[in-house]
Design an enzyme around this catalytic site. Structure first.
Site, PDB file in Angstrom:
ATOM      1  CG  ASN A   1      -1.679   1.278   1.408  1.00 49.77           C
ATOM      2  OD1 ASN A   1      -1.814   2.042   0.462  1.00 49.77           O
ATOM      3  ND2 ASN A   1      -2.201   1.513   2.605  1.00 49.77           N
TER       4      ASN A   1
ATOM      5  CE  LYS B   1       0.265   3.604   4.872  1.00 54.53           C
ATOM      6  NZ  LYS B   1       0.003   3.772   6.270  1.00 54.53           N
TER       7      LYS B   1
ATOM      8  CG  HIS C   1      -5.959   1.931   5.081  1.00 50.22           C
ATOM      9  ND1 HIS C   1      -5.546   2.866   5.992  1.00 50.22           N
ATOM     10  CD2 HIS C   1      -4.906   1.089   4.893  1.00 50.22           C
ATOM     11  CE1 HIS C   1      -4.283   2.616   6.330  1.00 50.22           C
ATOM     12  NE2 HIS C   1      -3.874   1.532   5.679  1.00 50.22           N
TER      13      HIS C   1
ATOM     14  CD  GLU D   1      -3.087   5.598   6.735  1.00 54.43           C
ATOM     15  OE1 GLU D   1      -3.052   5.697   5.504  1.00 54.43           O
ATOM     16  OE2 GLU D   1      -2.148   5.119   7.414  1.00 54.43           O
TER      17      GLU D   1
ATOM     18  CD  GLU E   1      -3.703  -2.581   7.258  1.00 51.11           C
ATOM     19  OE1 GLU E   1      -2.630  -2.872   6.731  1.00 51.11           O
ATOM     20  OE2 GLU E   1      -4.266  -1.484   7.082  1.00 51.11           O
TER      21      GLU E   1
ATOM     22  N   GLY F   1       2.096   2.241  10.647  1.00 51.03           N
ATOM     23  CA  GLY F   1       3.024   3.369  10.487  1.00 51.03           C
ATOM     24  C   GLY F   1       3.697   3.799  11.772  1.00 51.03           C
TER      25      GLY F   1
ATOM     26  CB  SER G   1       4.955  -1.746  11.952  1.00 44.51           C
ATOM     27  OG  SER G   1       4.513  -0.406  12.115  1.00 44.51           O
TER      28      SER G   1
HETATM   29  C1  PEP Z   1      -0.926   0.154   5.876  1.00 40.02           C
HETATM   30  O1  PEP Z   1      -0.923   1.321   5.514  1.00 40.02           O
HETATM   31  O2  PEP Z   1      -1.842  -0.574   5.511  1.00 40.02           O
HETATM   32  C2  PEP Z   1       0.163  -0.337   6.715  1.00 40.02           C
HETATM   33  C3  PEP Z   1       0.082  -1.533   7.199  1.00 40.02           C
HETATM   34  O3  PEP Z   1       1.221   0.541   6.940  1.00 40.02           O
HETATM   35  P1  PEP Z   1       2.625   0.198   7.649  1.00 40.02           P
HETATM   36  O4  PEP Z   1       3.104  -1.110   7.089  1.00 40.02           O
HETATM   37  O5  PEP Z   1       3.510   1.336   7.304  1.00 40.02           O
HETATM   38  O6  PEP Z   1       2.351   0.089   9.115  1.00 40.02           O
END
Ligand code: PEP
Length: 251
Positions: free
Chosen positions: A9, A11, A95, A97, A167, A173, A212
């Site tokens: 992803n 972003k 997601h 976000e 998630e 992040g 992460s």
């Molecule tokens: C994500 O944006 O779906 C995500 C898992 O980000 P990160 O791996 O940076 O935590």
């Protein structure tokens, strides 16, 4: 056999020149690995060039969001048929976000999920709890609500053409990864919740972990029996990291 997947992803990152370099290195790094296991979800404007670079490779592509509407006066939105015009396989829906920053609630996420499926796209449905919700010990309740909003509208059978990504919001992040045991526990909960509605669907359901995931923790996460791969944010922007994570899935 459940399908295993690693999906990047991006972003709101990238530019034409950097994307090209990143994808060239990813394609070279994944050469010889199986098809249908790897994908990147990219910002809309890059879909044509990403399609051009990735067609005839073992890396698929998709988008990070889509409108629930087919067409009309929805300034700034992108429809499922537009994603189809650029050969997308996947689209991320729900997601955290989008839920937190753009007010997408469970109903809207369910509508986006259904719009994606109507168009033959595979929705990657994100679910997960915030830190406060985990501390309040309502993780399962939150995830159940997120899942049931979709199952109630689209039916459990729809999950045979979808992917779920667990998630935990506190891990996205932040550099704080759920331990393999913490993630496995929630994946089992998701699988058994779906199983109450449809046992065979649950057995075959691909459930990714996201939050992460890095080159140095992917193997232990992917070794857990109910973790079928990962949704990767930050580490999908560095080819060597992303390739290492994809390799962790295959090993
Ligand atoms: C994500 O944006 O779906 C995500 C898992 O980000 P990160 O791996 O940076 O935590």
């Amino acid at each position: 056999m459940r399908k295993r997947l690693v999906i990047g992803n991006w972003k709101m990152h990238g530019c034409l020149v950097e994307n090209e370099k990143l994808l060239d290195s990813i394609v070279a790094g994944l050469d010889g690995l199986p098809a249908n296991q790897f994908a990147v979800c990219v910002p809309y404007p890059y879909l044509p060039s990403v399609q051009n670079t990735l067609k005839n490779t073992n890396v698929s592509w998709g988008a990070q969001n889509v409108s629930q509407y087919e067409k009309g006066a929805y300034t700034g939105e992108v429809s499922v048929s537009m994603l189809n015009d650029f050969g997308c396989t996947y689209v991320i829906v729900g997601h955290s976000e989008r839920r937190a920053l753009y007010g997408e609630d469970n109903d809207i996420v369910a509508e986006k999920y259904m719009a994606a499926q109507r168009a033959g796209l595979i929705p990657i449905l994100c679910v997960g709890e915030t830190l406060e919700q985990r501390d309040e010990e309502i993780t399962e309740q939150i995830i159940q609500e997120q899942l049931m909003a979709v199952i109630n509208k689209a039916g459990v059978g729809s999950l045979s053409k979808a992917v779920i990504a667990y998630e935990p919001v506190w891990a996205i992040g932040t550099g704080k990864t759920a331990t393999p045991e913490q993630a496995q526990e929630v994946h089992v909960f998701i699988r058994s919740s779906v199983g109450m509605q449809g046992n065979n669907i649950a057995k075959e359901l691909t459930i990714l972990y996201g939050g992460s995931v890095k080159a140095n923790n992917a193997s232990e996460l992917f070794a857990m029996p109910d973790i079928d791969g990962g949704l990767i944010g930050g580490a999908s922007l560095a080819a060597s990291d992303f390739v290492a994570i994809c390799n962790a899935l295959s090993n």
